[in-house]
Design a protein around this motif. Sequence first.
Motif, PDB file in Angstrom:
ATOM      1  N   ALA A 247      -8.941  -2.523  -0.718  1.00  0.00           N
ATOM      2  CA  ALA A 247      -8.490  -2.511  -2.112  1.00  0.00           C
ATOM      3  C   ALA A 247      -9.149  -3.632  -2.908  1.00  0.00           C
ATOM      4  O   ALA A 247      -9.550  -3.433  -4.060  1.00  0.00           O
ATOM      5  CB  ALA A 247      -6.969  -2.633  -2.179  1.00  0.00           C
ATOM      6  N   GLU A 248      -9.293  -4.791  -2.294  1.00  0.00           N
ATOM      7  CA  GLU A 248      -9.947  -5.921  -2.968  1.00  0.00           C
ATOM      8  C   GLU A 248     -11.422  -5.623  -3.219  1.00  0.00           C
ATOM      9  O   GLU A 248     -11.939  -5.872  -4.307  1.00  0.00           O
ATOM     10  CB  GLU A 248      -9.822  -7.193  -2.122  1.00  0.00           C
ATOM     11  N   GLN A 249     -12.097  -5.106  -2.193  1.00  0.00           N
ATOM     12  CA  GLN A 249     -13.530  -4.850  -2.300  1.00  0.00           C
ATOM     13  C   GLN A 249     -13.832  -3.725  -3.288  1.00  0.00           C
ATOM     14  O   GLN A 249     -14.645  -3.883  -4.192  1.00  0.00           O
ATOM     15  CB  GLN A 249     -14.110  -4.520  -0.919  1.00  0.00           C
ATOM     16  N   CYS A 250     -13.182  -2.594  -3.115  1.00  0.00           N
ATOM     17  CA  CYS A 250     -13.447  -1.444  -3.986  1.00  0.00           C
ATOM     18  C   CYS A 250     -12.891  -1.681  -5.393  1.00  0.00           C
ATOM     19  O   CYS A 250     -13.472  -1.219  -6.371  1.00  0.00           O
ATOM     20  CB  CYS A 250     -12.861  -0.174  -3.379  1.00  0.00           C
ATOM     21  N   GLY A 251     -11.786  -2.414  -5.481  1.00  0.00           N
ATOM     22  CA  GLY A 251     -11.192  -2.719  -6.775  1.00  0.00           C
ATOM     23  C   GLY A 251     -12.063  -3.600  -7.648  1.00  0.00           C
ATOM     24  O   GLY A 251     -11.872  -3.669  -8.861  1.00  0.00           O
ATOM     25  N   ALA A 252     -13.043  -4.255  -7.051  1.00  0.00           N
ATOM     26  CA  ALA A 252     -13.954  -5.114  -7.813  1.00  0.00           C
ATOM     27  C   ALA A 252     -15.023  -4.301  -8.538  1.00  0.00           C
ATOM     28  O   ALA A 252     -15.732  -4.829  -9.387  1.00  0.00           O
ATOM     29  CB  ALA A 252     -14.616  -6.129  -6.881  1.00  0.00           C
ATOM     30  N   HIS A 253     -15.131  -3.021  -8.210  1.00  0.00           N
ATOM     31  CA  HIS A 253     -16.136  -2.157  -8.837  1.00  0.00           C
ATOM     32  C   HIS A 253     -15.520  -1.310  -9.947  1.00  0.00           C
ATOM     33  O   HIS A 253     -14.322  -1.027  -9.935  1.00  0.00           O
ATOM     34  CB  HIS A 253     -16.770  -1.226  -7.792  1.00  0.00           C
ATOM     35  N   SER A 254     -16.352  -0.894 -10.875  1.00  0.00           N
ATOM     36  CA  SER A 254     -15.866  -0.098 -12.013  1.00  0.00           C
ATOM     37  C   SER A 254     -16.033   1.402 -11.810  1.00  0.00           C
ATOM     38  O   SER A 254     -15.598   2.181 -12.654  1.00  0.00           O
ATOM     39  CB  SER A 254     -16.574  -0.533 -13.296  1.00  0.00           C
ATOM     40  N   HIS A 255     -16.648   1.820 -10.703  1.00  0.00           N
ATOM     41  CA  HIS A 255     -16.822   3.259 -10.441  1.00  0.00           C
ATOM     42  C   HIS A 255     -15.459   3.925 -10.292  1.00  0.00           C
ATOM     43  O   HIS A 255     -14.537   3.355  -9.705  1.00  0.00           O
ATOM     44  CB  HIS A 255     -17.615   3.495  -9.151  1.00  0.00           C
ATOM     45  N   ASP A 256     -15.348   5.141 -10.805  1.00  0.00           N
ATOM     46  CA  ASP A 256     -14.086   5.881 -10.673  1.00  0.00           C
ATOM     47  C   ASP A 256     -13.682   6.069  -9.219  1.00  0.00           C
ATOM     48  O   ASP A 256     -12.517   5.925  -8.872  1.00  0.00           O
ATOM     49  CB  ASP A 256     -14.180   7.243 -11.357  1.00  0.00           C
ATOM     50  N   HIS A 257     -14.667   6.383  -8.350  1.00  0.00           N
ATOM     51  CA  HIS A 257     -14.339   6.598  -6.943  1.00  0.00           C
ATOM     52  C   HIS A 257     -13.849   5.309  -6.275  1.00  0.00           C
ATOM     53  O   HIS A 257     -12.979   5.355  -5.424  1.00  0.00           O
ATOM     54  CB  HIS A 257     -15.527   7.206  -6.168  1.00  0.00           C
ATOM     55  N   CYS A 258     -14.383   4.176  -6.675  1.00  0.00           N
ATOM     56  CA  CYS A 258     -13.930   2.897  -6.119  1.00  0.00           C
ATOM     57  C   CYS A 258     -12.524   2.561  -6.618  1.00  0.00           C
ATOM     58  O   CYS A 258     -11.693   2.068  -5.848  1.00  0.00           O
ATOM     59  CB  CYS A 258     -14.898   1.772  -6.496  1.00  0.00           C
ATOM     60  N   ARG A 259     -12.270   2.828  -7.879  1.00  0.00           N
ATOM     61  CA  ARG A 259     -10.926   2.584  -8.437  1.00  0.00           C
ATOM     62  C   ARG A 259      -9.883   3.458  -7.756  1.00  0.00           C
ATOM     63  O   ARG A 259      -8.795   3.002  -7.424  1.00  0.00           O
ATOM     64  CB  ARG A 259     -10.917   2.835  -9.946  1.00  0.00           C
ATOM     65  N   ALA A 260     -10.211   4.736  -7.544  1.00  0.00           N
ATOM     66  CA  ALA A 260      -9.285   5.658  -6.865  1.00  0.00           C
ATOM     67  C   ALA A 260      -9.053   5.213  -5.426  1.00  0.00           C
ATOM     68  O   ALA A 260      -7.926   5.266  -4.919  1.00  0.00           O
ATOM     69  CB  ALA A 260      -9.826   7.081  -6.904  1.00  0.00           C
ATOM     70  N   CYS A 261     -10.097   4.749  -4.784  1.00  0.00           N
ATOM     71  CA  CYS A 261      -9.991   4.259  -3.414  1.00  0.00           C
ATOM     72  C   CYS A 261      -9.090   3.027  -3.359  1.00  0.00           C
ATOM     73  O   CYS A 261      -8.208   2.925  -2.505  1.00  0.00           O
ATOM     74  CB  CYS A 261     -11.386   3.930  -2.879  1.00  0.00           C
ATOM     75  N   ALA A 262      -9.309   2.094  -4.271  1.00  0.00           N
ATOM     76  CA  ALA A 262      -8.502   0.871  -4.297  1.00  0.00           C
ATOM     77  C   ALA A 262      -7.022   1.183  -4.506  1.00  0.00           C
ATOM     78  O   ALA A 262      -6.154   0.596  -3.849  1.00  0.00           O
ATOM     79  CB  ALA A 262      -9.008  -0.073  -5.390  1.00  0.00           C
ATOM     80  N   LYS A 263      -6.718   2.146  -5.373  1.00  0.00           N
ATOM     81  CA  LYS A 263      -5.320   2.515  -5.606  1.00  0.00           C
ATOM     82  C   LYS A 263      -4.701   3.132  -4.357  1.00  0.00           C
ATOM     83  O   LYS A 263      -3.593   2.787  -3.949  1.00  0.00           O
ATOM     84  CB  LYS A 263      -5.191   3.476  -6.776  1.00  0.00           C
ATOM     85  N   ALA A 264      -5.427   4.044  -3.726  1.00  0.00           N
ATOM     86  CA  ALA A 264      -4.920   4.671  -2.500  1.00  0.00           C
ATOM     87  C   ALA A 264      -4.718   3.629  -1.412  1.00  0.00           C
ATOM     88  O   ALA A 264      -3.735   3.681  -0.660  1.00  0.00           O
ATOM     89  CB  ALA A 264      -5.885   5.757  -2.035  1.00  0.00           C
ATOM     90  N   CYS A 265      -5.615   2.666  -1.342  1.00  0.00           N
ATOM     91  CA  CYS A 265      -5.492   1.593  -0.352  1.00  0.00           C
ATOM     92  C   CYS A 265      -4.257   0.726  -0.624  1.00  0.00           C
ATOM     93  O   CYS A 265      -3.540   0.364   0.308  1.00  0.00           O
ATOM     94  CB  CYS A 265      -6.742   0.725  -0.342  1.00  0.00           C
ATOM     95  N   ARG A 266      -4.010   0.408  -1.881  1.00  0.00           N
ATOM     96  CA  ARG A 266      -2.818  -0.408  -2.211  1.00  0.00           C
ATOM     97  C   ARG A 266      -1.536   0.346  -1.869  1.00  0.00           C
ATOM     98  O   ARG A 266      -0.595  -0.236  -1.317  1.00  0.00           O
ATOM     99  CB  ARG A 266      -2.841  -0.811  -3.687  1.00  0.00           C
TER     100      ARG A 266
END
Length: 105
Positions: free
Chosen positions: A74-93
Amino acid sequence: MSINRECIEACQRCAIACEQCLNAMIGMDSDNDCPRCCRECIDLCLLCAQAMARESRFAGAICKLCAEACEWCAEQCGAHSHDHCRACAKACRDCMETCREMATN
């Protein structure tokens, strides 16, 4: 819905979001551990869901480890602005929260 079912489903959603993020990151540069964290998270989320489904005696310990992996991802992917990274970070949290609850029960 029991917390077990919620956690299993959160792990499954997280594994899927991480797979999608990992796939989308192919050929893209990353300045942190995304997509490496996605690979770790996928494996641990699937293992966690399986352990809970079979009521493994190690489910709590696996949930604890899964929560740690999800927090990192969540920390790593949440640092990116890509939609797929944001969705990943949310699912991880979301997965991290349910796994932490399971690990303390």
